[in-house]
Design a protein around this motif. Sequence first.
Motif, short mmCIF file in Angstrom:
data_model
loop_
_atom_site.label_atom_id
_atom_site.label_comp_id
_atom_site.label_asym_id
_atom_site.label_seq_id
_atom_site.Cartn_x
_atom_site.Cartn_y
_atom_site.Cartn_z
N LEU A 1 0.84 -1.19 0.00
CA LEU A 1 0.00 0.00 0.00
C LEU A 1 0.87 1.24 0.00
O LEU A 1 1.72 1.41 0.85
N ARG A 2 0.69 2.13 -0.97
CA ARG A 2 1.49 3.36 -1.06
C ARG A 2 0.67 4.57 -0.65
O ARG A 2 1.17 5.45 0.02
N SER A 3 -0.57 4.67 -1.11
CA SER A 3 -1.39 5.80 -0.70
C SER A 3 -2.85 5.42 -0.76
O SER A 3 -3.23 4.45 -1.40
N ILE A 4 -3.66 6.20 -0.08
CA ILE A 4 -5.08 5.95 0.02
C ILE A 4 -5.81 7.20 -0.45
O ILE A 4 -5.46 8.29 -0.03
N ALA A 5 -6.78 7.05 -1.32
CA ALA A 5 -7.50 8.20 -1.84
C ALA A 5 -8.91 8.25 -1.26
O ALA A 5 -9.90 8.28 -1.95
N LEU A 6 -9.01 8.21 0.06
CA LEU A 6 -10.29 8.25 0.75
C LEU A 6 -10.28 9.34 1.79
O LEU A 6 -9.24 9.67 2.34
N GLY A 7 -11.44 9.87 2.08
CA GLY A 7 -11.52 10.85 3.16
C GLY A 7 -11.39 10.16 4.51
O GLY A 7 -11.60 8.96 4.63
N THR B 1 -1.67 9.38 3.36
CA THR B 1 -0.81 8.38 2.73
C THR B 1 -0.35 7.39 3.80
O THR B 1 -0.52 7.63 4.99
N ALA B 2 0.20 6.29 3.35
CA ALA B 2 0.71 5.26 4.26
C ALA B 2 2.20 5.08 3.99
O ALA B 2 2.61 4.96 2.83
N ALA B 3 3.01 5.10 5.06
CA ALA B 3 4.46 4.91 4.92
C ALA B 3 5.05 4.52 6.27
O ALA B 3 4.57 4.96 7.31
N ALA B 4 6.11 3.74 6.24
CA ALA B 4 6.85 3.35 7.44
C ALA B 4 5.93 2.80 8.53
O ALA B 4 6.10 3.09 9.71
N GLY B 5 4.92 2.03 8.12
CA GLY B 5 4.02 1.40 9.08
C GLY B 5 3.03 2.33 9.74
O GLY B 5 2.39 1.97 10.72
N SER B 6 2.88 3.56 9.22
CA SER B 6 1.99 4.56 9.80
C SER B 6 1.08 5.16 8.75
O SER B 6 1.38 5.13 7.56
N LEU B 7 -0.02 5.75 9.21
CA LEU B 7 -0.86 6.59 8.37
C LEU B 7 -0.44 8.03 8.62
O LEU B 7 -0.23 8.44 9.77
N TRP B 8 -0.30 8.82 7.57
CA TRP B 8 0.09 10.22 7.64
C TRP B 8 -1.10 11.01 7.13
O TRP B 8 -1.54 10.82 6.00
N ILE B 9 -1.62 11.91 7.95
CA ILE B 9 -2.87 12.61 7.64
C ILE B 9 -2.64 14.11 7.71
O ILE B 9 -2.21 14.63 8.74
N GLY B 10 -2.91 14.80 6.61
CA GLY B 10 -2.76 16.26 6.56
C GLY B 10 -3.91 16.92 7.30
O GLY B 10 -5.07 16.66 7.02
N CYS B 11 -3.57 17.76 8.25
CA CYS B 11 -4.56 18.46 9.09
C CYS B 11 -4.21 19.94 9.14
O CYS B 11 -3.70 20.44 10.15
#
Length: 160
Positions: free
Chosen positions: A2-8, A39-49
Amino acid sequence: MLRSIALGVLALAASPLPGGTSFATCRTTSIPYPPHALTAAAGSLWIGCGARIERRAVSGRLQATIRIPGVRVWGLAAGGGAVWAVDRDKPALLRIAPRTNRITRFRLPGAPIELAAAGGALWVAFDASADVARVDPATGKVGASVRVGDGPSGFAASGT
């Protein structure tokens, strides 16, 4: 992988998916909320806020808050061993090192509208110039661009 997620990001009490986890993020009501700033990277979810990125375990536990003064995170992508962020109103590309959460800034030729990581490169779309440029993830150097027409707004990729 999984590289990225395009969901809200949803704030649900329980996951609608069997075995899934849901959790509230960002704790903001600002509009517009970019549903693709995830996006998903290094075992984490990264969320822009807004002016920060929340780094969360897949369980939802907050692992880190990365503050980026003066930037509204509009898009995120993972590739080249880093997490990348853009603000649609600033000609800057931000590289975040997953081990340290350290931010390195790179200048772009214009304000980006979207970004993606694919094919060993980072790709950045520019609405005003109607083109997409390749960025070397090792150096942040902007390479050749391709005119794609008015309003580039998304990417799709096959493979890595």
